[in-house]
Motif scaffolding. Structure first.
Motif, short mmCIF file in Angstrom:
data_model
loop_
_atom_site.label_atom_id
_atom_site.label_comp_id
_atom_site.label_asym_id
_atom_site.label_seq_id
_atom_site.Cartn_x
_atom_site.Cartn_y
_atom_site.Cartn_z
N PRO C 312 19.33 0.92 39.49
CA PRO C 312 20.20 0.19 38.56
C PRO C 312 20.47 -1.20 39.13
O PRO C 312 20.91 -1.34 40.27
CB PRO C 312 21.48 1.04 38.56
N SER C 313 20.16 -2.20 38.35
CA SER C 313 20.14 -3.56 38.87
C SER C 313 21.06 -4.47 38.09
O SER C 313 21.46 -4.16 36.97
CB SER C 313 18.72 -4.13 38.77
N VAL C 314 21.38 -5.60 38.68
CA VAL C 314 22.15 -6.60 37.97
C VAL C 314 21.49 -7.96 38.18
O VAL C 314 21.19 -8.35 39.31
CB VAL C 314 23.61 -6.68 38.46
N ILE C 315 21.28 -8.64 37.08
CA ILE C 315 20.80 -10.02 37.16
C ILE C 315 22.01 -10.91 36.94
O ILE C 315 22.62 -10.91 35.87
CB ILE C 315 19.72 -10.30 36.10
N LEU C 316 22.38 -11.63 37.97
CA LEU C 316 23.59 -12.42 37.92
C LEU C 316 23.25 -13.85 37.51
O LEU C 316 22.94 -14.69 38.34
CB LEU C 316 24.28 -12.39 39.30
#
Lengths: 426, 253, 477
Positions: C312-316
């Motif tokens: 599970p990833s986040v692109i900030l």
């Protein structure tokens, strides 16, 4: 022997074919054949390979090299040698060839050239045994020009360091494959300095491979320094095979070179063995430095410690890829690994990957990595003591590196490394 | 209550206890004194069942039962409590959760009903006050980032809650300043009763000013070399362990 | 100490099968199958076109092999891609839901009936390939929140779907994401309008029932400016001795000052003690912090599945946006997990935190793999990563593979990891207080996971803690 071979990959093929025609004996011939067969289908590593993910060797590959099989004939006026003042036995290699006239031996060491040693049992037992199937290490075995076999007898404690000094002087791009084997028999002790020094304007590719065997209770201290020319490529491998209760202490300082890769493999193959590796790098404009380490804890009660620190300036990149493997049954392993990086410029880039692969449960393993800048608090503290911004930064940067330089226990070497680093701070 | 007969104990092949015999009756407080390395902490841990030690010879009876055959948790449920010299940290496990689990195990063993969270907290807060400990302790993880003194007081708090039949205090005084020592001693003294026995293991006489023992035993090199009343502790304070050694040596010769 | 087998092995509680009449497509995958799925769902043409593009792209892709997990090759023609309970395709109220289904979800601890509903939690229940019921819909719609099955959203909110579908995880992203895009049959859709704090927890419960089916659901959550939502996801599947593939995709979009909390308690069937059967959980989850000051938090407790493979990833992207990842992954018996996160720092002052707790028992093989990437323009980006592994038993494995790529010199990235076992001292201490080995281990393991559990909503935290205990039973020696 006839001279060299030019052009890209062809030069390696021609060089190999040339060597196969020489009278090197069946042992070497077979080794070289096997190694070249390993290298050929693989070629130079691409970034698709996990252990080369962040290092692009295309600039190394795209240079046409000569590969020479005789000592350079040009008259050398070397001036003062690197670490001239180090009280040590000094073995000098010019473009990979051992050069008696610049060397100095006083301790009655058992040193033989690889070709001389090739028929000896202890040589055949250990030579090329540690090398994994990595393409460039295979290439070294296939093409190494010369090298030394150093054997320390049982129980011998060598008083003075032994300095392997590699000097590079290449008017045309050359590929050089230094190769050495050190065997430290039971309970022997030695200190080895391996330094590589080149000229700034010259293009060359040095790919040294050093194999070390530490028998039970042996202690080896190895200091590696790369002070390569600003256009030089250096891709080196070191293999250490540690038996019971042996101790390996390692320090590596990369001071210059366009592309430098240090591949260090430490295998703890006996109970209670210990290895320590400290590394430092300070990259400048256009430089790429890659430290790749692998510690293989194959037996119980092993200890490993690694501390790698880097300062990056200009448009430069640094890579750290450190892997600790604790095999099934290697209980009571105690492994630590740390990589810290200080980014001084906005164009610098760091890729760091500390890796733990643990297959035993009763272990203590930690790793850490950090990328950042100097802390504000100590900066402020120094300013309250009257230091200017620049001076304060210099002092803290020096302090950052000091943790590693402090581990270089050979005083003249430590001083020399610090001089170079301090020079950058001014 | 507790009877130790000719107890021999080793760790990793090294013999530590070389024949200890000792009897503690109901309601008695025994002090076991000795210099570093004499084996007094070993004795405390073996009684609690520390698996690191091997009993090579001898027996221990607790209320007539073979103690050495029992798992550590069974000994605890039977009423043996060890206040550790170095209480270990258990990250993420709150002090109250831990102690409630322990208390309910002990209660079930005694045939008492388990306490629910509310009942436990009421008891816990009462006991906290007794040992003059801070409320925040309830929420902190077991011994995690406790100061040395807090750890020791936490041991006494646990003891106060668990109300053991035999309390073994392993160097509970070490690392305590005088104020903390008084609090700890007061906590221990509150627990003194005709039904409860105690074994106080210590290097220094200091603690025994506050927890006055009925008997004092001197442990040297794995053996009890001298037993006596509380005055023996004072003699040790004056003459040191070397003095005892010397007098023993001269007695022998 | 007690021997491993002296503890009672508690069976997987959710391993039952519900006998159902189902509408099932034959095994195998082709353009016709995709057309059929789309047709059964009465989808607008943009959906079919998107599915077909994804399928054609998938055909050109190779199954990835870089992870630290091992499994026999999957035959993608031997899987059923669509299976749904036969009754009424469109449900307006719970009265229309099959009694069998209601009982199933009740047995799973997810009552859907009005009077028994979980207080304060709206549930979308997905059974095999389709959503069977969504609770509290009306209450939510009063607040302007859309919470419905993906199929419904395609019918009722096609504009939103068209705008956001694939905007975070395009079908070209990876092998399983492409496969999912081609064949996904349902899932949940949430839309939180500007300024709305979602009045209750939203939750989807995924249940695999049919044999030999793959489950390919898709979740899309869009949080508009200044909104907040907490979303929970739970999963279970029957005990079977064959492996089943679950390849889901989750997309999150957080606009300016929006905050999404996404929590997962994954308890798919993990196979038996010998490692036979269990779910292959190959999932792509990604969130995009599009707006300034937005925040996405992933919390996951992974105790099930034969193989888990997800990051599970986040692109900030938005300046000052925040990404968090809290994970507990447990591998017992022959379970394998290769899981972690990616935090991609694009915008200025972006911050991320990664806390990963891996537990390996018996022959379990647990890998943390995580990427922290700071791009050149991410001034003052900050990351802190802590990965701890706990090993229970000498045959298990724990790996920590972080990738840290920093291209900005005003950023700070720190990674720490440790691997250890429960110490003999800790065990003895607990036992000396009367606590049994089993309870002591449970307690210590739960303590080890505390930093993660406290990020879960209350009821889930309690559930997760219990689940951990059950999953570990019999593994402690």
């Amino acid at each position: 022997m006839s001279a060299g071979f030019v052009s890209k990959m062809d030069s390696f093929v021609s060089a190999f074919e040339f060597l196969q025609r020489q009278k090197e004996g069946s042992f070497l011939r077979a080794l070289r054949q096997k190694a070249f067969d390993q290298f050929s289908p693989l070629g130079f590593p691409t970034q698709e390979r996990e252990e080369w993910k962040y290092t692009d060797v295309s600039q190394v590959v795209n240079t046409p090299y000569e590969i020479s099989f005789h000592p350079p004939s040009l008259p050398l006026s070397p001036g003062p040698l690197f670490l001239e003042d180090l009280p040590a036995d000094r073995l000098v290699f010019v473009n990979g060839f051992y050069t008696e006239s610049l060397s100095r031996k006083s301790q009655g060491l058992q040193i033989k050239s690889l070709r001389e040693a090739v028929h000896e049992k202890s040589f055949q037992k250990y030579f090329d045994q540690e090398r994994k199937e990595k393409p460039l290490d295979a290439l070294n075995t296939a093409l190494f020009q010369e090298g030394l076999f150093l054997e320390i007898p049982k129980g011998a404690k060598i008083q003075h360091p032994i300095h392997f000094l590699f000097i590079y002087s290449c008017q045309r791009p050359e590929a050089i494959f230094p190769r050495n084997l050190f065997v430290l028999n039971e309970h022997s002790e030695a200190t080895v300095v391996e330094s590589h020094v080149g000229l700034d304007g010259e293009v060359y590719f040095s790919s040294p491979l050093t194999e070390m065997v530490l028998k039970e209770g042996a202690r080896l201290e190895l200091i590696q320094i790369q002070k390569q020319g600003g256009k030089a490529f250096h891709i080196g491998s070191s293999y250490v095979n540690q038996e019971r209760n042996s101790f390996f202490s390692h320090a590596v300082a990369t001071l210059s070179g366009k592309l430098v890769r240090n591949d260090l493999n430490m295998t703890l193959r006996g109970e209670g063995s210990e290895c320590v590796s400290n590394g430092l790098y300070w990259t400048e404009e256009g430089q790429h430095v890659d430290n790749t380490t692998f510690v293989d804890h194959a037996f119980p009660q092993g200890t490993s410690r690694q501390l790698y620190k880097g300062v990056l300036s200009g448009r430069s990149t640094a890579v750290f890829y450190g892997k600790i493997l604790v095999r099934h049954g290697a209980q009571k392993t105690d492994a630590q690994q740390t990589n810290q990086n200080l980014l001084l410029s906005k164009d610098a880039k760091v890729d760091t990957r500390p890796q733990l692969e643990i297959l035993a449960d009763d272990v203590k393993c930690t790793h850490g990595a950090a990328v950042g800048q100097l802390e504000e608090e100590p900066l402020f503290y120094l300013k309250t003591r009257g230091l200017g911004e620049a001076a304060a930064r210099r002092l803290l940067t020096y302090g950052f590196m000091h943790e590693v330089t402090d581990q270089i226990r050979l005083e003249p070497v430590r001083q020399r490394v610090e001089e170079v680093l301090l020079g950058r701070l001014l | 209550m507790l009877e130790i007969k000719n107890l021999h104990v080793s760790i990793e092949g090294v013999q530590i206890l070389k024949g200890i015999s000792l009897k503690i009756n109901k309601g008695e407080v025994h002090a076991v004194m000795g210099p570093n390395g004499s084996g007094k902490s070993t004795l405390a841990k073996v009684l609690a069942g520390d698996p690191a030690y091997t009993v090579t010879k001898g027996e221990v009876l607790f209320e007539g039962n073979n103690l050495l055959k029992m798992e550590p948790e069974m000994r605890a449920r039977e009423g043996i409590f060890l206040a550790f010299q170095y209480p270990v940290e258990i990250p993420g496990v709150s002090n109250t959760y831990f102690l409630k689990a322990a208390l309910n195990e002990v209660r079930v063993a005694k045939g008492l009903p388990e306490l629910d969270a509310m009942e436990f907290l009421e008891l816990f807060n009462k006991k906290l006050k007794q040992v003059e400990m801070d409320q925040t302790l309830a929420h902190r993880s077991v011994n995690e980032s406790f100061s040395g003194g807090e750890k020791k007081r936490n041991e006494i708090l646990q003891m106060t809650v668990l109300e053991p039949r035999l309390a073994i205090l392993d160097e509970t005084d070490s690392g305590l300043d005088i104020d903390a020592l008084k609090i700890v001693a007061a906590g221990v003294n509150q627990l003194r009763s005709p039904d409860r026995s105690m074994m106080v293991v210590t290097h220094y006489q200091r603690l025994l000013n506050y927890i006055v023992p009925d008997f004092v035993h001197v442990l040297l090199e794995g053996r009890i070399v001298k037993s006596g009343s509380k005055d023996l502790a004072l003699q040790l304070e004056r003459e040191g362990y070397d003095g005892v050694k010397d007098s023993l040596a001269s007695a022998k010769s | 100490m007690n021997k491993p087998d002296s503890f009672i092995q508690q069976e997987y509680k959710y391993g039952f099968v519900t006998p159902m009449e189902v509408d099932t497509l034959p095994k195998g995958l082709s353009e016709d199958v995709i057309r059929l799925i789309s047709q059964k769902k009465n989808e607008p043409s943009f959906m079919l076109e998107w599915r077909l593009k994804a399928y054609r792209h998938w055909l050109t892709m190779k199954e990835p092999s870089w992870s630290h997990v091992h499994y026999p090759k999957i035959d993608y023609q031997d899987i059923i891609y669509y299976s749904a309970p036969k009754k009424k395709p469109k449900l307006n109220s719970l009265e229309e839901v099959d009694k069998e289904l209601l009982t199933t979800f009740e047995k799973l601890g997810i009552p859907l009936e009005e009077q028994k509903r979980l207080a304060g939690v709206a549930v979308d229940a997905v059974f095999d390939s389709v959503s069977v019921a969504t609770t509290f819909k009306e209450q939510l719609s009063k607040a302007g929140v859309i919470f419905c099955s993906f199929s419904e959203a395609v019918q009722n909110h096609p504009d939103l779907i068209q705008k956001y579908l694939g905007s975070v995880v395009p079908y070209t992203d990876n092998f399983y994401a492409a496969l999912n895009a081609a064949v996904f049959s349902d899932g949940s859709f949430c839309y939180i309008p500007k300024g709305v704090r979602c009045p209750m927890e939203l939750s989807t419960y995924f249940r695999i029932n049919a044999a030999e089916t793959g489950q390919f659901e898709r979740t899309l959550i869009v949080a508009e400016e200044g909104s907040y939502v907490s979303y929970l996801e739970g999963c279970s599947a029957p005990l079977r001795d064959t492996n089943q593939l679950h390849a889901a995709v989750v997309e999150l979009v957080a606009q300016e000052k929006a905050s999404i909390k996404y929590s997962t308690v994954q308890n798919w069937y993990s196979g038996d003690k010998e490692g036979k059967g269990g779910i292959y959980n190959f999932v792509t989850k990604r969130g995009k912090c599009v707006g300034r000051n937005s925040k996405i938090t992933w919390t996951q407790v992974e105790t099930g599945s034969a193989i888990t493979w997800k990051y599970p990833s986040v692109i900030l992207i938005g300046d000052d946006s925040v990404g968090e990842f809290y994970s507990v992954a447990l591998c017992n018996n022959y379970q394998q997990a290769d899981t972690g996160t990616k935090m991609i720092h694009v915008g200025k002052n972006t911050r991320s935190t990664i806390i990963s707790k891996g537990i390996s028992a018996r022959h379990g093989n647990n890998t943390y793999r995580g990427l922290v990437k700071v791009l050149p323009k991410a001034q003052n980006a900050r990351n802190y990563t802590q990965c701890d592994s706990l090993l229970l038993g000498s045959d298990c494995a724990a790996n920590t593979f972080p990738y840290i790529e920093v291209q900005n010199n005003s950023s700070k990235v720190g990674h720490e990891a440790s691997t250890s076992k429960i110490s003999d001292e800790q065990l003895f201490y607990c036992k000396q207080r009367g606590i049994s080995s089993e309870n002591a281990v449970n307690m210590i393991v739960n303590g080890f996971c505390k930093e993660v559990f406290r990020n879960l909503p209350m009821e889930f935290a309690v559930e997760a803690s219990k689940l951990l205990g059950v999953s570990l039973e019999g593994s402690v020696g």
